[in-house]
Design a protein around this motif. Structure first.
Motif, PDB file in Angstrom:
ATOM      1  N   VAL A   8       0.847  -1.179   0.000  1.00  0.00           N
ATOM      2  CA  VAL A   8       0.000   0.000   0.000  1.00  0.00           C
ATOM      3  C   VAL A   8       0.890   1.240   0.000  1.00  0.00           C
ATOM      4  O   VAL A   8       1.826   1.328   0.784  1.00  0.00           O
ATOM      5  N   THR A   9       0.586   2.178  -0.870  1.00  0.00           N
ATOM      6  CA  THR A   9       1.313   3.445  -0.920  1.00  0.00           C
ATOM      7  C   THR A   9       0.344   4.565  -0.579  1.00  0.00           C
ATOM      8  O   THR A   9      -0.498   4.934  -1.406  1.00  0.00           O
ATOM      9  N   PRO A  10       0.427   5.098   0.631  1.00  0.00           N
ATOM     10  CA  PRO A  10      -0.474   6.191   0.990  1.00  0.00           C
ATOM     11  C   PRO A  10      -0.046   7.494   0.310  1.00  0.00           C
ATOM     12  O   PRO A  10       1.136   7.712   0.047  1.00  0.00           O
ATOM     13  N   VAL A  11      -1.014   8.342   0.044  1.00  0.00           N
ATOM     14  CA  VAL A  11      -0.756   9.645  -0.566  1.00  0.00           C
ATOM     15  C   VAL A  11      -1.460  10.694   0.297  1.00  0.00           C
ATOM     16  O   VAL A  11      -2.637  10.556   0.612  1.00  0.00           O
ATOM     17  N   LEU A  12      -0.727  11.697   0.662  1.00  0.00           N
ATOM     18  CA  LEU A  12      -1.282  12.795   1.453  1.00  0.00           C
ATOM     19  C   LEU A  12      -1.469  13.995   0.533  1.00  0.00           C
ATOM     20  O   LEU A  12      -0.570  14.342  -0.236  1.00  0.00           O
ATOM     21  N   ALA A  13      -2.643  14.614   0.595  1.00  0.00           N
ATOM     22  CA  ALA A  13      -2.919  15.737  -0.303  1.00  0.00           C
ATOM     23  C   ALA A  13      -3.769  16.782   0.406  1.00  0.00           C
ATOM     24  O   ALA A  13      -4.476  16.482   1.373  1.00  0.00           O
ATOM     25  N   PHE A  14      -3.681  17.997  -0.077  1.00  0.00           N
ATOM     26  CA  PHE A  14      -4.570  19.054   0.367  1.00  0.00           C
ATOM     27  C   PHE A  14      -5.768  19.067  -0.575  1.00  0.00           C
ATOM     28  O   PHE A  14      -5.603  18.987  -1.784  1.00  0.00           O
ATOM     29  N   VAL A  15      -6.961  19.156   0.007  1.00  0.00           N
ATOM     30  CA  VAL A  15      -8.186  19.129  -0.792  1.00  0.00           C
ATOM     31  C   VAL A  15      -8.916  20.448  -0.582  1.00  0.00           C
ATOM     32  O   VAL A  15      -9.073  20.913   0.552  1.00  0.00           O
ATOM     33  N   ASP A  16      -9.375  21.031  -1.653  1.00  0.00           N
ATOM     34  CA  ASP A  16     -10.122  22.281  -1.594  1.00  0.00           C
ATOM     35  C   ASP A  16     -11.367  22.098  -0.728  1.00  0.00           C
ATOM     36  O   ASP A  16     -12.044  21.066  -0.813  1.00  0.00           O
TER      37      ASP A  16
END
Length: 87
Positions: A8-16
């Motif tokens: 599993v490769t988690p991805v962290l992102a900012f969401v509008d």
């Protein structure tokens, strides 16, 4: 890698803030949000040890309101906590 041998490769992102998710019911039953402050706090994380085929495994969990976050999701959150504490 998970206990069941998934990578599993988690991805962290900012969401509008105006983003409205569309749930694929084939993949997700429902969606809920948890404040980052809650997830970042190690006090909200607990673990239980058990054995499968002679190997010791640890299952993490985070109860939040009526939800129960556990398994690889809780493991990803624990790794995030570690990264946040290092910086």
């Amino acid at each position: 890698m998970t206990v069941t041998a998934f990578h599993v490769t988690p991805v962290l992102a900012f969401v509008d803030a105006n983003y409205r998710p569309k749930i694929d019911t084939n993949e997700v039953d429902y969606l809920f949000e948890v404040p980052l402050e809650f997830l970042a706090s190690p006090e909200n994380l607990s673990s239980v040890a058990f054995h499968i085929q002679g190997k010791r495994h640890r299952v993490l969990s985070i109860p939040y309101k009526e939800h129960f976050i556990w398994g690889v999701t809780a493991q990803i959150i624990e790794n995030l906590q570690t990264q946040l504490l290092l910086n």
